[in-house]
Design an enzyme around this catalytic site. Structure first.
Site, PDB file in Angstrom:
ATOM      1  N   GLY A   1      17.293  23.870   0.807  1.00 28.28           N
ATOM      2  CA  GLY A   1      17.260  24.837  -0.396  1.00 28.28           C
ATOM      3  C   GLY A   1      17.111  26.315   0.307  1.00 28.28           C
ATOM      4  O   GLY A   1      17.480  26.666   1.140  1.00 28.28           O
ATOM      5  N   SER A   2      16.630  27.023  -0.555  1.00 30.55           N
ATOM      6  CA  SER A   2      16.556  28.386  -0.414  1.00 30.55           C
ATOM      7  C   SER A   2      15.302  28.856   0.713  1.00 30.55           C
ATOM      8  O   SER A   2      15.289  29.910   1.263  1.00 30.55           O
ATOM      9  CB  SER A   2      15.692  29.345  -1.785  1.00 30.55           C
ATOM     10  N   THR A   3      14.880  27.771   1.098  1.00 32.54           N
ATOM     11  CA  THR A   3      14.073  27.890   2.513  1.00 32.54           C
ATOM     12  C   THR A   3      14.716  28.438   3.761  1.00 32.54           C
ATOM     13  O   THR A   3      14.127  28.904   4.586  1.00 32.54           O
ATOM     14  CB  THR A   3      12.923  26.838   2.672  1.00 32.54           C
TER      15      THR A   3
END
Length: 580
Positions: free
Chosen positions: A279-281
């Site tokens: 995801g956004s990591t």
């Protein structure tokens, strides 16, 4: 009389001849036959090496036990004693009798393994013919379920089966010795003849794990999973400067001291074997590629994210809010999927792919842990434009929690990547992944995430310490598509931000009660564990005179120990259904 004397003389001569034949002519043959009936070579058990944590606390030790064995034919000759034997070892008499009858042709069978010395001696004191004891060692884990996924366990023969017990089995196991003994007809040793082979005890090993931090991570992860009614979760803590694993916890867990009560699901080390879409990591890794081109800086160029909806190649990319125009730092702080996708569109596909690969995505970390997954990332030349855009915010590839933690540790270590290690002081592979200046800029950009308006504020906040990190909330891929109500909530971060000492990743799988966002579910776990870890390791505070990048904010938020102002949490926008 002559006849009698003659007969006696002949008999005496026969006896002398027979004695000469036995004692001289065929002495070796009969000695061998006698030894075969009374001389035995028996093993000398050795203790398995002790496993210590980095501070010398024992994590796995071996304790002496006794196993009861029998010669079936001899025990069956005293059949009336079988009920007493069965009672002493806690078994059913009929089953013991059947067990011995089926193995009557053998000379050695186990009746009960690894009994306590006192209980085993009580069995031997019964004096049942053919029943004997053999000394062995059994593994004991003082920390129980807290360290179970790292250590693994041994089988009944004391050989490593999973985890570090398996990885370092040759080092820990040692080599049993052997000696020759004389046993009487009851099987009891009456004399030690000689030592055939000296025993070599197993060697000890000191791990990089800090049992104190391990317990903090275990406790917070357990409490959060139970509170949020999540399916599972994991946390990894790395030493930024060495790559050593300070803590690694998975839930659900099991007690290695009571292995029979556990299941395969509980024994799985999710930090090493399970993969998740980050995801956004992943956005800091994308930003590393962007900064390396020289066309991007933390403050330029400006990126128009519009009204929060961006239609691209038959697919709508969404943000949680209409952020409008953002800087690259703003893309990280607000976790804009649209901003990340637009940055990716301007990058050379080969550069983006090579940067992801350099940070370890799509390949094993070479930690040496048994069963470690390599994750998956499609070869760059096969990326379609839409796949490239979606990979910018963490879909279309997957990684283990350890891989993700190691990527963030690399950012915190001036762009130098270490191969993760579970052994204290081990020297693994190191290589420069990105320019140190770029790494420093990334840390500053990540610090904005924990500032007011960031996706982790104020839940990743640690009193007296600056935090750099990134939230991630991703739909889980299930049955060929993405589930609408099944999420993976993540937070990855570095502390302290001014000079990173530790990197950590927290992933909570499918939280069903309360929020499912990484900033609300996983960031608090990170903050509580790192708060304790920083103090345990005596890391000095770094927020004196500065709370955030560029200096303290207005008001009293720059005061030591003052909590930053409350701010509404702005989270990552999970992607709509999409199958790469």
């Amino acid at each position: 009389m002559v006849v009698v004397v003659a007969v006696l003389s002949l008999a005496s001569m026969g006896l002398v001849a027979r004695a000469f034949d036995l004692q001289v002519v065929r002495k070796e043959f009969y000695q061998t036959q006698g030894d075969a009936r009374f001389l035995r070579e028996v093993p000398i058990a050795v203790s398995r090496g002790t496993i210590f944590d980095r501070n010398g606390e024992p994590l796995a030790v071996s304790t002496p036990v006794m196993s009861i064995w029998a010669n079936p034919s001899e025990v069956l000759e005293s059949e009336d004693r079988i009920p007493a034997l069965a009672k002493a070892i806690g078994a059913d008499p009929a089953q013991i009798k059947d067990y011995l009858q089926q193995r009557a042709g053998r000379e050695f069978v186990y009746l009960r393994r690894q009994m306590s010395p006192d209980a085993a001696q009580a069995v031997l004191d019964l004096g049942i013919p053919g029943v004997n004891g053999q000394r062995e060692f059994r593994r004991f884990y003082p920390s129980g379920p807290v360290t179970s996924h790292i250590l693994g366990f041994t089988n009944i023969d004391d050989h490593g089966q999973e985890g570090l017990e398996l990885a370092f089995d040759d080092w820990l196991a040692g080599k049993p010795g052997a000696k020759r003994v004389i046993r009487d007809r009851m099987g009891h040793v009456v004399e030690d003849v000689e030592q055939v082979r000296a025993p070599q005890p197993g060697r000890n090993i000191t791990l990089s794990i800090d049992r104190r931090i391990q317990f903090l991570a275990y406790n917070e992860l357990k409490n959060t999973i139970e509170k949020s009614e999540a399916d599972s979760g994991t946390m990894v803590v790395l030493d930024v400067s060495t790559g050593e694993v300070l803590a690694m916890v998975s839930w659900p867990t099991y007690n290695p001291n009571a292995l029979r009560t556990s299941t395969a699901e509980q024994r799985r080390n999710r930090a090493m074997t399970d993969v998740v879409e980050p995801g956004s990591t992943i956005k800091p890794i994308l930003m590393a590629a962007a900064l390396s081109t020289g066309k991007y800086t933390p403050t330029s160029p400006l990126i128009d994210t519009g009204n929060g909806n961006f239609y691209y190649m038959t697919h709508t990319i969404r943000d949680t809010h209409a952020w409008g125009v953002l800087t690259p730092t703003g893309v990280i702080q607000k976790s804009s999927n649209i901003g990340a996708a637009k940055i990716a569109m301007t990058l050379d596909t080969g550069l983006m792919y090579d940067t992801y690969r350099a940070f370890g995505f799509g390949s094993s970390t070479n930690s040496g842990f048994p069963g470690e997954a390599a994750g998956y990332m499609k070869v760059g030349r096969d990326w379609r434009p839409l796949e490239k855009a979606i990979m910018a915010y963490g879909y279309g590839l997957n990684a283990t929690p350890l891989q993700l933690a190691n990527a963030y540790a690399t950012i915190g270590n001036q762009g130098v990547m270490h191969s993760p290690s579970f052994v204290k002081g081990a020297e693994g592979d190191t290589r420069q992944i990105i320019d140190p200046t770029i790494a420093q800029k990334l840390v500053q950009m990540l610090e904005s995430t924990t500032q007011p308006g960031g996706t982790a504020a104020p839940y990743a906040w640690i009193a007296n310490y600056a935090v750099a990190g990134k939230t991630g909330t991703a739909h889980k891929a299930m049955n060929g598509s993405y589930a609408k109500n099944n999420y993976s909530a993540a937070f990855a971060g570095l502390v302290p931000a001014s000079h990173p000492r530790m990197a950590a990743v927290v992933i909570i799988d499918n939280p069903r009660k309360g929020s499912y966002y990484g900033g609300l579910v996983s960031a608090p776990v990170f903050a509580k564990v790192m708060d304790g870890a920083l103090r345990l390791l005596d890391v000095p505070p770094d927020n004196i005179g500065r709370w955030y990048v560029g200096g303290p904010l207005q008001g009293n938020s720059g005061l030591v120990g003052t909590k930053p102002p409350e701010a509404p949490v702005v989270e990552d926008a999970p992607v709509e259904d999409f199958t790469p």
